[in-house]
Design an enzyme around this catalytic site. Structure first.
Site, PDB file in Angstrom:
ATOM      1  N   SER A  41       0.841  -1.203   0.000  1.00  0.00           N
ATOM      2  CA  SER A  41       0.000   0.000   0.000  1.00  0.00           C
ATOM      3  C   SER A  41       0.869   1.243   0.000  1.00  0.00           C
ATOM      4  CB  SER A  41      -0.866  -0.024   1.263  1.00  0.00           C
ATOM      5  OG  SER A  41      -1.449   1.237   1.489  1.00  0.00           O
ATOM      6  N   TYR A  99      -2.224  -1.689  10.941  1.00  0.00           N
ATOM      7  CA  TYR A  99      -2.482  -2.150   9.571  1.00  0.00           C
ATOM      8  C   TYR A  99      -1.339  -1.722   8.654  1.00  0.00           C
ATOM      9  CZ  TYR A  99      -3.927  -1.593   4.758  1.00  0.00           C
ATOM     10  OH  TYR A  99      -3.929  -1.606   3.386  1.00  0.00           O
ATOM     11  N   LYS A 154       1.929  -3.877   6.461  1.00  0.00           N
ATOM     12  CA  LYS A 154       2.366  -3.771   5.055  1.00  0.00           C
ATOM     13  C   LYS A 154       3.875  -3.530   4.999  1.00  0.00           C
ATOM     14  CE  LYS A 154      -1.594  -4.615   3.376  1.00  0.00           C
ATOM     15  NZ  LYS A 154      -1.819  -5.931   2.774  1.00  0.00           N
TER      16      LYS A 154
END
Ligand code: UD1
Length: 339
Positions: free
Chosen positions: A125, A150, A154
């Protein structure tokens, strides 16, 4: 060639399955249905005329993952979408996110390394860049400390891949750093299915227009941007899906320069929140009631991609405009609400 798509019934996964099938790949989906519906399989079949193989499996169940790979030794590539993705929830439940997103990645990689060919595409992302110092953002921009567990999954996910690739020359990996995926398949047979109140802008807009939400809150109108609202790079999900197929083909055909590569996947164009609302109003003919609200914690001012690397090395570029993406998002919302 057989391709495994984990999270293949999710938003980006399902659109990628369609594009893979259109190109003749045999697709096997693993999905635990925790944030998706079995109905998506019906939508995929309606578009392509082919039902992909489907295994309902939680990737945290290591022994089940291993026995899955035992029966599918002929997998030629893996596209790994399965992960939890709600930023706010990740702050509340960090261990759940680290377990869901990292343990599963490790188990997958162990199994993928046992295959004859180990080609792996990872969902990363643009969140890894944080508030980048320069726009547009190139892949060389430094990663910044993650704003949420979150986002951290990544970053750590990419680090796990870098370290693993270093000592396993047979493992070929591409991390695709997505900007803001929106829209739906033009057929309106598959699209985004947010659970509860949508946290992302576009599903909130379409649900407001459909009458499910009273009004949209625009988070912040005092940012240093032309109209005071945040800027993002909104990419049509079908364009994003195609980037996965092209990235996988780069690995399968041995065209990669290194066994770990990263690419930005965006349009290269930044749009403000108000521009997104106006695009929606133009293509749908519907007014979106909105009010200005305080800034949302963790939001960056602007993020849009420099896509030169993907354009030159993958030969990929986004083809859909913001208007087309918004039109498809509205068609999908109308379809699921029977409007
Ligand atoms: C977020 C995630 C990103 C993830 C993406 C998935 C963060 C920091 N990033 O991106 O990692 O890949 O979702 O699509 O959380 N907005 C409103 N009102 C709303 C909702 C959003 O004004 O009700 C604004 C936001 O302030 C932002 C823009 O719309 O400026 C886009 O927000 P959103 O769709 O949530 O995506 P991101 O936060 O950019």
């Amino acid at each position: 060639m057989k391709v495994l798509v984990t999270g293949g019934l999710g938003f980006i996964g399902s659109h990628t399955v369609v594009e893979l099938q259109k190109k003749g790949y045999e697709v096997v989906i693993i999905d635990d249905l925790s944030n998706s519906s079995i109905e998506v399989l019906v939508g995929i079949t309606a578009i392509t005329g082919k039902t992909p193989l489907f295994e309902q499996l939680d990737l945290k169940e290591k022994s089940k993952v291993e026995s899955f790979f035992e029966t599918h030794k002929d997998i030629g590539g893996v596209i790994h979408f399965a992960a939890s993705k709600a930023v706010g929830e990740s702050v509340e439940k960090p261990l759940l996110y680290y377990e869901n997103n990292l343990n599963t990645l490790i188990y997958m990689l162990k199994s993928v390394l046992q295959l004859e060919t180990s080609n792996f595409i990872f969902s990363s992302s643009c969140t890894v860049y944080g508030q980048a110092d320069m726009m547009p953002i190139t892949e060389r921009a430094p990663t910044k400390p993650a704003e949420s567990p979150y986002g951290n999954t990544k970053q750590i996910g990419e680090e796990i891949l870098i370290d693993t690739c270093k000592v396993n020359p047979k493992l070929n990996t591409i991390s695709l750093r997505y900007f803001n995926p929106i829209g739906a398949h033009p057929s309106a047979k598959i699209g985004e299915l947010p659970i509860g109140v949508p946290q992302n802008l576009v599903p909130f807009i379409t649900q407001t227009a459909a009458g499910l939400r009273k009004e949209l809150s625009v988070f912040g109108n005092d940012y240093p941007t032309p109209d005071g609202t945040c800027i993002r790079d909104y990419i049509h999900v079908v364009d994003l899906a195609n980037a996965h197929v092209i990235a996988l083909e780069r690995l399968v055909n041995g065209k990669n320069n290194y066994n770990y590569e990263t690419y930005n996947v965006g349009t290269g164009k930044g749009s403000t929140v108000l521009e997104v609302i106006h695009s929606f109003e133009k293509v749908s003919g519907k007014k979106v009631p909105y009010k200005f609200a305080p800034r949302r914690k963790g939001d960056v001012i602007q993020a849009y991609a420099d896509t030169t690397k993907a354009n030159n090395e993958l030969g990929w570029q986004a083809t859909s405009s913001l208007d087309e993406a918004m039109r498809s998002a509205w068609k999908w919302e109308q379809h699921i609400r029977n409007i």
